[in-house]
Design a protein around this motif. Structure first.
Motif, mmCIF file in Angstrom:
data_model
loop_
_atom_site.group_PDB
_atom_site.id
_atom_site.type_symbol
_atom_site.label_atom_id
_atom_site.label_comp_id
_atom_site.label_asym_id
_atom_site.label_seq_id
_atom_site.Cartn_x
_atom_site.Cartn_y
_atom_site.Cartn_z
ATOM 1 N N ASP A 52 0.907 -1.298 0.126
ATOM 2 C CA ASP A 52 -0.039 0.212 -0.061
ATOM 3 C C ASP A 52 0.914 1.409 0.062
ATOM 4 O O ASP A 52 0.618 2.257 0.674
ATOM 5 N N GLU A 53 1.884 1.022 -0.905
ATOM 6 C CA GLU A 53 2.967 2.522 -1.126
ATOM 7 C C GLU A 53 3.499 2.749 0.457
ATOM 8 O O GLU A 53 4.165 3.950 0.463
ATOM 9 N N ASN A 54 3.617 1.845 1.204
ATOM 10 C CA ASN A 54 4.328 2.161 2.772
ATOM 11 C C ASN A 54 5.537 1.706 2.490
ATOM 12 O O ASN A 54 6.143 0.766 2.445
ATOM 13 N N VAL A 55 6.621 2.795 2.525
ATOM 14 C CA VAL A 55 8.168 2.571 2.283
ATOM 15 C C VAL A 55 8.537 1.662 3.514
ATOM 16 O O VAL A 55 9.339 0.661 3.006
ATOM 17 N N ASN A 56 8.344 1.462 4.646
ATOM 18 C CA ASN A 56 8.668 0.889 5.719
ATOM 19 C C ASN A 56 8.258 -0.707 5.521
ATOM 20 O O ASN A 56 9.055 -1.444 5.682
ATOM 21 N N ARG A 57 6.960 -0.737 4.970
ATOM 22 C CA ARG A 57 6.506 -2.338 4.665
ATOM 23 C C ARG A 57 7.258 -2.728 3.723
ATOM 24 O O ARG A 57 7.661 -3.987 3.503
ATOM 25 N N ALA A 58 7.400 -2.031 2.569
ATOM 26 C CA ALA A 58 8.094 -2.385 1.233
ATOM 27 C C ALA A 58 9.616 -2.819 1.867
ATOM 28 O O ALA A 58 10.184 -3.918 1.164
ATOM 29 N N THR A 59 10.171 -1.960 2.493
ATOM 30 C CA THR A 59 11.475 -2.417 2.969
ATOM 31 C C THR A 59 11.718 -3.671 3.860
ATOM 32 O O THR A 59 12.468 -4.290 3.468
ATOM 33 N N ALA A 60 10.718 -3.794 4.675
ATOM 34 C CA ALA A 60 10.682 -5.093 5.433
ATOM 35 C C ALA A 60 10.358 -6.259 4.401
ATOM 36 O O ALA A 60 11.258 -7.173 4.534
ATOM 37 N N ARG A 61 9.404 -6.202 3.508
ATOM 38 C CA ARG A 61 9.383 -7.152 2.626
ATOM 39 C C ARG A 61 10.606 -7.478 1.635
ATOM 40 O O ARG A 61 11.176 -8.815 1.512
ATOM 41 N N ALA A 62 11.356 -6.434 1.349
ATOM 42 C CA ALA A 62 12.668 -6.616 0.529
ATOM 43 C C ALA A 62 13.622 -7.253 1.476
ATOM 44 O O ALA A 62 14.444 -8.062 0.950
ATOM 45 N N LEU A 63 13.785 -6.612 2.745
ATOM 46 C CA LEU A 63 14.715 -7.513 3.642
ATOM 47 C C LEU A 63 14.349 -8.865 3.825
ATOM 48 O O LEU A 63 15.457 -9.734 3.783
ATOM 49 N N ARG A 64 13.311 -9.397 3.857
ATOM 50 C CA ARG A 64 12.950 -10.850 3.902
ATOM 51 C C ARG A 64 13.319 -11.653 2.769
ATOM 52 O O ARG A 64 13.758 -12.661 2.727
ATOM 53 N N ILE A 65 12.904 -10.866 1.459
ATOM 54 C CA ILE A 65 13.349 -11.465 0.363
ATOM 55 C C ILE A 65 14.744 -11.844 0.251
ATOM 56 O O ILE A 65 15.057 -12.857 -0.340
ATOM 57 N N ILE A 66 15.756 -10.879 0.581
ATOM 58 C CA ILE A 66 17.206 -10.688 0.685
ATOM 59 C C ILE A 66 17.367 -12.054 1.802
ATOM 60 O O ILE A 66 18.402 -12.740 1.323
ATOM 61 N N ALA A 67 17.000 -11.970 2.725
ATOM 62 C CA ALA A 67 17.396 -13.092 3.849
ATOM 63 C C ALA A 67 17.060 -14.317 3.284
ATOM 64 O O ALA A 67 17.886 -15.390 3.555
ATOM 65 N N THR A 68 15.639 -14.499 2.671
ATOM 66 C CA THR A 68 15.474 -16.031 2.105
ATOM 67 C C THR A 68 16.489 -16.322 1.121
ATOM 68 O O THR A 68 17.074 -17.410 0.981
ATOM 69 N N SER A 69 17.026 -15.218 0.367
ATOM 70 C CA SER A 69 17.892 -15.725 -0.694
ATOM 71 C C SER A 69 19.254 -16.007 -0.222
ATOM 72 O O SER A 69 19.933 -16.918 -0.562
#
Length: 122
Positions: free
Chosen positions: A39-56
């Motif tokens: 929903d265009e929330n930068v902090n939530r998008a950042t959290a999702r991106a960090l989780r993607i990188i963590a999984t990788s």
């Protein structure tokens, strides 16, 4: 092209330290997708991106120890997930502050009387 850190995509990129313009971890399209999903929330998008990188990191790096070299992908992943939790916490705080303006105490209802809003218990 230089990263524009005044845009939502640039802010997410800055938060996740994805600063190499020639070899980004995530594409602009990926970050835009994360922003849409958040929903265009930068902090939530950042959290999702960090989780993607963590999984990788867990899938690729694993825990390796050979001679004088060691790599601990799970530890790096845990730290990235902890950072993601912090960004989710910030987003929760922002959401709470945004919704506080319309807060009505439990046990009270809002009613209109003589074109004035007032609260009274029911």
């Amino acid at each position: 092209m230089p990263i524009n850190f005044t845009t939502p995509v640039g802010l997410v990129r800055l938060n996740i330290t994805d600063l190499d313009e020639n070899a980004p971890l995530l594409s602009d399209d990926m970050i835009t997708g994360l922003l849409v999903a958040s929903d265009e929330n930068v902090n939530r998008a950042t959290a999702r991106a960090l989780r993607i990188i963590a999984t990788s990191e867990v899938l690729v790096a694993k825990k390796i120890r050979t001679q004088d070299l060691s790599s601990d992908g799970p530890a790096v992943s845990a730290e990235l997930r902890a950072q993601a939790d912090e960004y989710d916490g910030r987003a929760d705080t922002e959401d709470g502050e945004a919704s506080f303006a319309g807060y009505v105490a439990p046990g009270c209802r809002v009613g209109l009387e003589a074109e004035e809003a007032r609260r009274w218990p029911w």
